[in-house]
Scaffold this motif. Structure first.
Motif: not given
Length: 270
Positions: A135-144, A146-154, A169-172
């Protein structure tokens, strides 16, 4: 993977068992015809003088090879089950971490986790049921991710949020790895060459047994029946366990969904 293999996972479990028994019956019939070509009519056939030790010398290595094949497929199936249970535990842990985030951040990440569990997993399993390619590798996990990385800065100054985001981050990352492993396991282990070798081994055993009991109608019927039932059941077990996320005995995504739903209920009661 063999193209003819797909239709096996679109029929019922009972039909699959009948198909497996029929396939082995055809091999037994082919062995009988092969022996009849050089032995002539069973009514006029003389008793075989083949040494009993020769029968063991052929059947024992065949049984060993088939046993290794069965062990490989069952281990593959168990790996798929274990992977789903680990994925369920990781989803529950990530959901607890999301609950520790500030409301706005938790809402964004929580929506992505819900999308992964309720939508992405459903899509994955539908693909597993219909085709063999990954199956395609893209999923909501990919968005999560990047979002976690941005939230770590915010939220770098919020100690509680930083700790929760580190766990998340580790769980994702673990979920990404488990999903890729699941996709790899979905394809199956037995390809055309392996099915050909399995058929040749069964044909050799059937031919040898037919040679030994040729002309003995009662013994032939008993041995043929036992051979068809035993090896037909073996083929059935291989088919039902080779592609662990497909067919009538597939590994379900239910443990992951249940772990998520249960964790949400626990958090809502607090």
């Amino acid at each position: 993977m063999p193209g003819w293999y797909d239709w096996v996972y679109s029929i019922s479990e009972a039909a699959l068992l009948v198909t497996s028994l029929f396939a082995v019956t055809c091999l037994m019939a082919l062995a009988f015809l092969a022996v009849a070509v050089y032995r002539g009519s069973p009514r006029r056939a003389q008793a075989s003088n083949m040494p009993a030790t020769f029968v063991s010398a052929i059947t024992l290595p065949v049984a060993l090879i088939i046993g290794l094949l069965v062990n490989d497929v069952w281990r593959h199936y168990n790996d798929a089950q274990d992977g789903v249970m680990r994925e369920a535990a990781t989803v529950a842990d990530a959901t607890r971490a999301i609950a520790q985030l500030p409301p706005d951040a938790g809402k964004q990440v929580g929506a992505l986790m819900e999308q992964y569990v309720k939508a992405d997993l459903v899509r994955d399993w539908k693909v597993y049921q219909t085709r063999q390619s990954p199956v395609e590798t893209y999923s909501a996990l990919n968005q999560m991710e990047f979002l976690v990385e941005r939230l770590q800065l915010d939220w770098s100054t919020n100690a509680a949020a930083v700790a929760a985001l580190k766990v998340l981050e580790d769980d994702v990352s673990d979920l990404e790895r488990l999903r890729k492993t699941r996709t790899h396991l979905s394809v199956g282990r037995i390809d055309n060459p392996r099915w050909f070798v399995l058929a040749m081994l069964l044909l050799c055993c059937a031919t040898l047994l037919t040679e030994v009991i040729y002309g003995q109608r009662r013994n032939h019927a008993v041995i043929a029946g036992i051979f068809v039932l035993s090896y037909g059941a073996l083929v059935y077990m291989l088919l039902t366990h080779d592609r662990p996320f497909s067919g009538s005995t597939f590994v379900s995504a239910e443990p992951i969904v249940e772990a998520y739903d249960n964790q949400i209920k626990v958090l809502q009661r607090r």
